[in-house]
Design an enzyme around this catalytic site. Structure first.
Site, mmCIF file in Angstrom:
data_model
loop_
_atom_site.group_PDB
_atom_site.id
_atom_site.type_symbol
_atom_site.label_atom_id
_atom_site.label_comp_id
_atom_site.label_asym_id
_atom_site.label_seq_id
_atom_site.Cartn_x
_atom_site.Cartn_y
_atom_site.Cartn_z
ATOM 1 N N ALA A 39 -1.467 4.375 -5.665
ATOM 2 C CA ALA A 39 -0.100 5.073 -5.886
ATOM 3 C C ALA A 39 -0.499 6.038 -6.167
ATOM 4 O O ALA A 39 -1.274 6.626 -6.744
ATOM 5 C CB ALA A 39 0.428 4.374 -6.678
ATOM 6 N N GLU A 55 -3.413 -6.519 0.125
ATOM 7 C CA GLU A 55 -2.800 -7.221 0.280
ATOM 8 C C GLU A 55 -0.701 -6.074 0.052
ATOM 9 O O GLU A 55 -1.332 -5.739 -0.702
ATOM 10 C CB GLU A 55 -1.921 -8.393 -0.654
ATOM 11 C CG GLU A 55 -3.363 -9.748 -0.563
ATOM 12 C CD GLU A 55 -3.821 -9.777 -1.284
ATOM 13 O OE1 GLU A 55 -4.153 -9.034 -2.147
ATOM 14 O OE2 GLU A 55 -4.817 -10.244 -1.481
ATOM 15 N N ASN A 95 7.390 -3.410 2.499
ATOM 16 C CA ASN A 95 7.075 -2.305 2.112
ATOM 17 C C ASN A 95 6.565 -1.515 3.038
ATOM 18 O O ASN A 95 4.836 -1.088 4.136
ATOM 19 C CB ASN A 95 5.509 -2.427 1.505
ATOM 20 C CG ASN A 95 5.469 -1.124 0.542
ATOM 21 O OD1 ASN A 95 5.451 0.342 0.787
ATOM 22 N ND2 ASN A 95 4.605 -1.563 -0.212
ATOM 23 N N TYR A 134 -1.462 2.250 5.537
ATOM 24 C CA TYR A 134 -2.729 1.619 5.689
ATOM 25 C C TYR A 134 -3.078 1.759 7.335
ATOM 26 O O TYR A 134 -4.018 2.061 7.309
ATOM 27 C CB TYR A 134 -2.594 0.751 4.836
ATOM 28 C CG TYR A 134 -2.480 0.163 3.337
ATOM 29 C CD1 TYR A 134 -3.414 0.872 2.808
ATOM 30 C CD2 TYR A 134 -1.638 -0.167 3.048
ATOM 31 C CE1 TYR A 134 -3.456 1.063 1.339
ATOM 32 C CE2 TYR A 134 -1.146 -0.251 1.322
ATOM 33 C CZ TYR A 134 -2.358 0.300 0.630
ATOM 34 O OH TYR A 134 -2.840 0.038 -0.046
#
Length: 160
Positions: free
Chosen positions: A86, A119, A124, A131
């Site tokens: 994050a 995961e 999202n 990713y």
């Protein structure tokens, strides 16, 4: 602005928890982060600007055995999992997630990791895009993996 990547230490936990909260990540208590910092099979990194911690990443080796970090010849690992990543809301969109992920990848390569797993909630979209941009692809779906709300997880992997 100059940013620096450092190993997470106990003094970072309050800031890590604040970033975790503002990004609505699964709630980890401070004790869990402290345990990961002490775990030789974990990689816990933070990115800092000149005054503040602006983000963090936590990954763990998931196959094989690993000797203490100070040993020059670790046993080989083949896989790792990203547990949390994050960036503070005010610092998103500056490429800091890419810098942090790159730093973590270098450490994983140093530890002989060949595959990284993670995961992510299937809703999202922002994280999934991040990713994929960093070389991950969807491997399979875990139905109803998340709670509050119940949601599927995309299981993603990347080869180093």
């Amino acid at each position: 602005m100059v940013y620096e990547i450092r190993e997470m230490d106990p003094g970072n936990i309050e800031d890590v928890l604040a970033i975790q909260f503002e990004n609505q990540l699964s709630r980890w208590p401070a004790e869990s982060y402290l345990a990961e910092i002490e775990n030789p099979e974990s990689i816990a990194l933070c990115i800092h600007d000149s005054a503040n911690l602006t983000g963090f990443i936590l990954a763990r080796l998931i196959t094989g055995e690993y000797q203490e970090k100070k040993v020059s010849s670790p046993r080989k690992y083949s896989e790792a999992e990203v547990l949390n990543l994050a960036i503070s809301k005010q610092n998103q969109g500056k490429g800091l997630g890419n810098l942090l992920f790159s730093g973590c990848s270098k450490e994983l390569e140093r530890r002989f990791v060949k595959t990284i797993w993670l995961e992510v909630r299937d809703s999202n979209v922002h994280a999934i895009r991040f990713y994929k941009k960093n070389g991950f692809s969807v491997d399979y779906i875990r139905k109803n993996y998340y709670s509050s709300p119940i949601e599927n997880a995309l299981v993603m992997k990347k080869y180093l």
